[in-house]
Write an enzyme that holds these catalytic residues in place. Structure first.
Site, PDB file in Angstrom:
ATOM      1  N   LYS A  94      21.660  35.245 -17.628  1.00  0.00           N
ATOM      2  CA  LYS A  94      21.376  34.245 -19.091  1.00  0.00           C
ATOM      3  C   LYS A  94      23.220  33.671 -19.372  1.00  0.00           C
ATOM      4  CE  LYS A  94      17.668  36.545 -20.147  1.00  0.00           C
ATOM      5  NZ  LYS A  94      16.911  35.568 -21.134  1.00  0.00           N
ATOM      6  N   LEU A 151       9.034  39.121 -27.685  1.00  0.00           N
ATOM      7  CA  LEU A 151      10.006  38.031 -29.030  1.00  0.00           C
ATOM      8  C   LEU A 151       8.644  36.657 -29.354  1.00  0.00           C
ATOM      9  CD1 LEU A 151      14.025  38.169 -27.827  1.00  0.00           C
ATOM     10  CD2 LEU A 151      12.034  39.169 -29.466  1.00  0.00           C
ATOM     11  N   SER A 201      20.993  35.047 -24.468  1.00  0.00           N
ATOM     12  CA  SER A 201      20.753  35.950 -25.288  1.00  0.00           C
ATOM     13  C   SER A 201      22.385  36.836 -25.377  1.00  0.00           C
ATOM     14  CB  SER A 201      20.872  37.652 -24.096  1.00  0.00           C
ATOM     15  OG  SER A 201      21.136  38.599 -23.983  1.00  0.00           O
ATOM     16  N   TYR A 247      21.353  39.949 -14.570  1.00  0.00           N
ATOM     17  CA  TYR A 247      21.281  39.654 -15.321  1.00  0.00           C
ATOM     18  C   TYR A 247      22.231  38.789 -16.615  1.00  0.00           C
ATOM     19  CZ  TYR A 247      18.876  39.878 -20.201  1.00  0.00           C
ATOM     20  OH  TYR A 247      18.920  39.421 -21.345  1.00  0.00           O
ATOM     21  N   THR A 299      11.158  45.944 -28.620  1.00  0.00           N
ATOM     22  CA  THR A 299      10.464  45.356 -28.656  1.00  0.00           C
ATOM     23  C   THR A 299       9.630  46.328 -27.185  1.00  0.00           C
ATOM     24  OG1 THR A 299      11.709  44.065 -26.442  1.00  0.00           O
ATOM     25  CG2 THR A 299      10.880  42.842 -28.364  1.00  0.00           C
TER      26      THR A 299
END
Length: 235
Positions: A157, A12, A140, A153, A188
């Protein structure tokens, strides 16, 4: 404009850099990423493709406080106002709280939260003094909804979303905008080799388009949240 983007050499960050570079304004970029070789190659390519731009780059690990602050002070050394700051540096390690390896939470917090906190803290007094600027925090979908195998994770976030919301309230009187970006799955490098059909995912350019458009509103408007998901929903 003077544009600072972390994690800029791929994904990104790369797409956002390319989107801003493609317009005709001749922006100045201050890019960072951990891999010095990859970053230099991208910065050189970007400069060659868009000669109106000025591309400056600095390799560092944004999860390390001293390196993040060194990058921030390097940016300030150019004596130019920061018009756009994209806190994009991040890392994804899947796992569950009950069984993920020791130290993963600390790692995710360092890279996904502290990187933005460290950098923003150094740049912010200058943005406040100039009474201008726009901060984009790349959160996210995992910031909004817990999911299986999200673990540390997702926790990191959620924390980044909290950082962004607090920052927005704090900076309202100072004419500095804050936008939290909540992208779902976009194709990605992290999805390469996953076996997922790229057509099931968004393009990285989709997120870049929204950041670019948001950055070009009047000074009287601030998009607080950008939420993007694949057309068929989350994976």
């Amino acid at each position: 404009m003077n544009i600072v983007i972390t994690g800029a050499s791929k994904g990104l960050g790369k797409a956002i850099s390319e989107k801003f570079a493609a317009d005709k304004q001749g922006h100045s970029f201050f890019l960072c990423a951990r891999n010095a070789e990859t970053l230099k190659a991208f910065a050189t390519e970007l400069q060659a493709r868009f000669p109106r731009t000025t591309v400056n780059f600095y390799a560092c690990d944004m999860g390390v406080k001293a390196e993040a602050e060194a990058f921030a002070n390097w940016v300030l050394g150019f004596n130019k106002p920061v018009d756009i700051l994209v806190n994009n540096a991040g890392q994804f390690v899947p796992g569950s709280i009950s069984n993920e390896p020791e130290g993963v939470l600390e790692q995710m917090i360092q890279v996904n939260l502290y990187s933005a906190y460290y950098l923003t803290r150094v740049l912010l007094p200058h943005m406040i003094q100039a009474r201008q600027g726009h901060i984009f925090n790349m959160c996210s979908i995992a910031s909004l909804k817990a999911y299986d195998n999200g673990g540390a994770y997702s926790i990191s976030k959620y924390a980044l979303a909290g950082f962004s919301r607090n920052l927005r309230e704090e900076l309202k009187p100072h004419q500095v905008k804050v936008t939290a970006v909540y992208p779902g799955a976009a194709y990605t490098d992290s999805w390469s080799g996953s076996g997922v059909d790229p057509q099931r995912l968004m393009d990285a350019g989709d997120i870049a388009e929204m950041v670019y458009a948001t950055a070009h509103l009047s000074p009287r408007a601030c998009v607080e949240d950008i939420i993007l998901r694949p057309q068929l929903g989350d994976l």
